[in-house]
Motif scaffolding. Sequence first.
Motif, PDB file in Angstrom:
ATOM      1  N   GLN A   1       0.820  -1.211   0.000  1.00  0.00           N
ATOM      2  CA  GLN A   1       0.000   0.000   0.000  1.00  0.00           C
ATOM      3  C   GLN A   1       0.852   1.258   0.000  1.00  0.00           C
ATOM      4  N   LYS A   2       1.952   1.229   0.728  1.00  0.00           N
ATOM      5  CA  LYS A   2       2.797   2.413   0.882  1.00  0.00           C
ATOM      6  C   LYS A   2       3.193   2.996  -0.477  1.00  0.00           C
ATOM      7  N   LYS A   3       3.421   2.136  -1.447  1.00  0.00           N
ATOM      8  CA  LYS A   3       3.833   2.579  -2.774  1.00  0.00           C
ATOM      9  C   LYS A   3       2.733   3.386  -3.475  1.00  0.00           C
ATOM     10  N   LEU A   4       1.502   3.214  -3.023  1.00  0.00           N
ATOM     11  CA  LEU A   4       0.358   3.859  -3.686  1.00  0.00           C
ATOM     12  C   LEU A   4      -0.096   5.142  -2.978  1.00  0.00           C
ATOM     13  N   LEU A   5       0.353   5.339  -1.753  1.00  0.00           N
ATOM     14  CA  LEU A   5      -0.108   6.488  -0.972  1.00  0.00           C
ATOM     15  C   LEU A   5       0.634   7.766  -1.347  1.00  0.00           C
ATOM     16  N   LEU A   6      -0.079   8.880  -1.265  1.00  0.00           N
ATOM     17  CA  LEU A   6       0.596  10.169  -1.398  1.00  0.00           C
ATOM     18  C   LEU A   6       1.527  10.364  -0.214  1.00  0.00           C
ATOM     19  N   THR A   7       1.014  10.063   0.984  1.00  0.00           N
ATOM     20  CA  THR A   7       1.815  10.175   2.205  1.00  0.00           C
ATOM     21  C   THR A   7       1.015   9.592   3.359  1.00  0.00           C
ATOM     22  N   TYR A   8       1.672   9.495   4.510  1.00  0.00           N
ATOM     23  CA  TYR A   8       0.978   9.220   5.760  1.00  0.00           C
ATOM     24  C   TYR A   8       0.711  10.554   6.446  1.00  0.00           C
ATOM     25  N   TYR A   9      -0.280  10.595   7.318  1.00  0.00           N
ATOM     26  CA  TYR A   9      -0.520  11.807   8.098  1.00  0.00           C
ATOM     27  C   TYR A   9      -0.632  11.438   9.565  1.00  0.00           C
ATOM     28  N   ALA A  10      -0.332  12.410  10.434  1.00  0.00           N
ATOM     29  CA  ALA A  10      -0.222  12.118  11.860  1.00  0.00           C
ATOM     30  C   ALA A  10      -1.261  12.823  12.730  1.00  0.00           C
ATOM     31  N   GLY A  11      -2.024  13.736  12.181  1.00  0.00           N
ATOM     32  CA  GLY A  11      -2.987  14.470  12.998  1.00  0.00           C
ATOM     33  C   GLY A  11      -4.276  14.727  12.248  1.00  0.00           C
ATOM     34  N   PHE A  12      -5.329  14.980  12.999  1.00  0.00           N
ATOM     35  CA  PHE A  12      -6.647  15.215  12.417  1.00  0.00           C
ATOM     36  C   PHE A  12      -6.622  16.353  11.400  1.00  0.00           C
ATOM     37  N   ASP A  13      -6.117  17.511  11.817  1.00  0.00           N
ATOM     38  CA  ASP A  13      -6.109  18.677  10.938  1.00  0.00           C
ATOM     39  C   ASP A  13      -5.207  18.454   9.727  1.00  0.00           C
ATOM     40  N   GLU A  14      -4.071  17.788   9.945  1.00  0.00           N
ATOM     41  CA  GLU A  14      -3.157  17.520   8.834  1.00  0.00           C
ATOM     42  C   GLU A  14      -3.834  16.641   7.786  1.00  0.00           C
ATOM     43  N   GLY A  15      -4.550  15.617   8.239  1.00  0.00           N
ATOM     44  CA  GLY A  15      -5.242  14.744   7.297  1.00  0.00           C
ATOM     45  C   GLY A  15      -6.286  15.472   6.486  1.00  0.00           C
ATOM     46  N   VAL A  16      -7.070  16.316   7.161  1.00  0.00           N
ATOM     47  CA  VAL A  16      -8.110  17.090   6.472  1.00  0.00           C
ATOM     48  C   VAL A  16      -7.484  18.045   5.459  1.00  0.00           C
ATOM     49  N   LYS A  17      -6.415  18.712   5.857  1.00  0.00           N
ATOM     50  CA  LYS A  17      -5.772  19.679   4.966  1.00  0.00           C
ATOM     51  C   LYS A  17      -5.174  18.983   3.747  1.00  0.00           C
ATOM     52  N   LEU A  18      -4.479  17.874   3.962  1.00  0.00           N
ATOM     53  CA  LEU A  18      -3.890  17.143   2.844  1.00  0.00           C
ATOM     54  C   LEU A  18      -4.965  16.669   1.868  1.00  0.00           C
ATOM     55  N   PHE A  19      -6.053  16.149   2.401  1.00  0.00           N
ATOM     56  CA  PHE A  19      -7.133  15.641   1.564  1.00  0.00           C
ATOM     57  C   PHE A  19      -7.744  16.765   0.735  1.00  0.00           C
ATOM     58  N   ALA A  20      -8.057  17.884   1.398  1.00  0.00           N
ATOM     59  CA  ALA A  20      -8.709  18.995   0.707  1.00  0.00           C
ATOM     60  C   ALA A  20      -7.772  19.693  -0.280  1.00  0.00           C
ATOM     61  N   ASP A  21      -6.545  19.989   0.140  1.00  0.00           N
ATOM     62  CA  ASP A  21      -5.612  20.746  -0.699  1.00  0.00           C
ATOM     63  C   ASP A  21      -5.184  19.969  -1.942  1.00  0.00           C
ATOM     64  N   ASN A  22      -5.091  18.650  -1.816  1.00  0.00           N
ATOM     65  CA  ASN A  22      -4.614  17.828  -2.928  1.00  0.00           C
ATOM     66  C   ASN A  22      -5.738  17.149  -3.708  1.00  0.00           C
ATOM     67  N   LYS A  23      -6.978  17.495  -3.348  1.00  0.00           N
ATOM     68  CA  LYS A  23      -8.155  16.926  -4.025  1.00  0.00           C
ATOM     69  C   LYS A  23      -8.055  15.397  -4.080  1.00  0.00           C
ATOM     70  N   LEU A  24      -7.814  14.823  -2.921  1.00  0.00           N
ATOM     71  CA  LEU A  24      -7.647  13.371  -2.828  1.00  0.00           C
ATOM     72  C   LEU A  24      -8.994  12.656  -2.884  1.00  0.00           C
ATOM     73  N   LYS A  25      -8.927  11.341  -3.035  1.00  0.00           N
ATOM     74  CA  LYS A  25     -10.143  10.551  -3.192  1.00  0.00           C
ATOM     75  C   LYS A  25     -10.436   9.628  -2.020  1.00  0.00           C
ATOM     76  N   LEU A  26      -9.370   9.192  -1.297  1.00  0.00           N
ATOM     77  CA  LEU A  26      -9.566   8.183  -0.259  1.00  0.00           C
ATOM     78  C   LEU A  26      -8.668   8.451   0.940  1.00  0.00           C
ATOM     79  N   MET A  27      -9.163   8.071   2.126  1.00  0.00           N
ATOM     80  CA  MET A  27      -8.374   8.263   3.339  1.00  0.00           C
ATOM     81  C   MET A  27      -8.775   7.231   4.385  1.00  0.00           C
TER      82      MET A  27
END
Length: 348
Positions: free
Chosen positions: A212-238
């Motif tokens: 899975q690691k090869k397919l992920l944009l990155t790992y995230y460590a906090g609630f706000d960080e996850g939300v920001k990464l998802f929204a800013d990068n227009k991601l599809k799954l978390m």
Amino acid sequence: MTKAPSVNRREFALGSAAALAGLVAAPAIARAASKELRILTWEGYAEPDWVNPFKEATGADVSIVYTGSVDEMFAKMQGSKGADFDVVAFDTSSFKRYIDGSLIQPIDMGKVANAGNIIPEFKSVDAITRDSKQYGVPFAWGSLPLVYDATAFPQAPDSWSVMWDPQYAQQMIALDDANNSIVLAALLLGFPEPYNLSDDQFEQVKQKLIEQKKLLLTYYAGFDEGVKLFADNKLKLMFSMGEPQVAALKAKGVNAALSIPKEKAIGWLDCWVISAGAQNVDLANQWINACLDKKVGNLLSTKKSYGNTTDAEANKSIGMTYGDRLAWLLTPENFEKRVAVWNEVKAS
């Protein structure tokens, strides 16, 4: 501590940092002469909406100490062998060490009349019993669900395998968390005891997470960080930290939704327990009974956005109808090994 997100789920649900607060208590000598309930809990679990009616009904004083983490809570209980508190609230992953440490006592459910209000999926929870004795009463719950962009998925993904699908490479993020990541992979692999893995199962889990690691944009460590990464990068799954991340993403304009896949999702279930050092067990039973009033369950969900264990309609009103499809957190077989395996995954 067996799960990193324990604190975060309360911080993001309630918008608060760890705090030490409570009603002003009288000096120790005065307290000894009066009836007092001493509560150690999370913010949101001892609200005036149900604390004040309890005080009026029992004539008791109530002192409340809020905790910021499961480890802080355990240290407070261990420091006094439970003598500083009467009732405590913690999740299913903590029961083993509290029971082993003789810090809590069995509950006589015959003295908790409102136990009849507990909805079916929470009536039988293995983690809170030992030797046919019940040590906890389920009160609040939530999950670590699959969060997705509903625009990209008009139909909700029904399997965690979607987060291993190469077509979504670099469009997904996952928790940087040893225990929860290993449990997730174990669920996907169909292992019946995701908190108790053999050496062979650990190796399979590790390889699955490296895949899975090869397919992920990155790992995230906090609630706000996850939300920001998802929204800013227009991601599809978390692989999310909890239900409130959906609301946070919607606030950022993301058409976010959640799914509990067919393999189940990790669930946390907080329970009321009675301290081994409780000064007044009858009063502790009365508190637990009061918390199982359906009105309290309704408030817990509608005002605090937690799943509750007594009012199914309130759960339904906030979309939390999947308590029977969660793998409740348990103490893992070897947390240190899980951390070591996770570090190998991240270093791969």
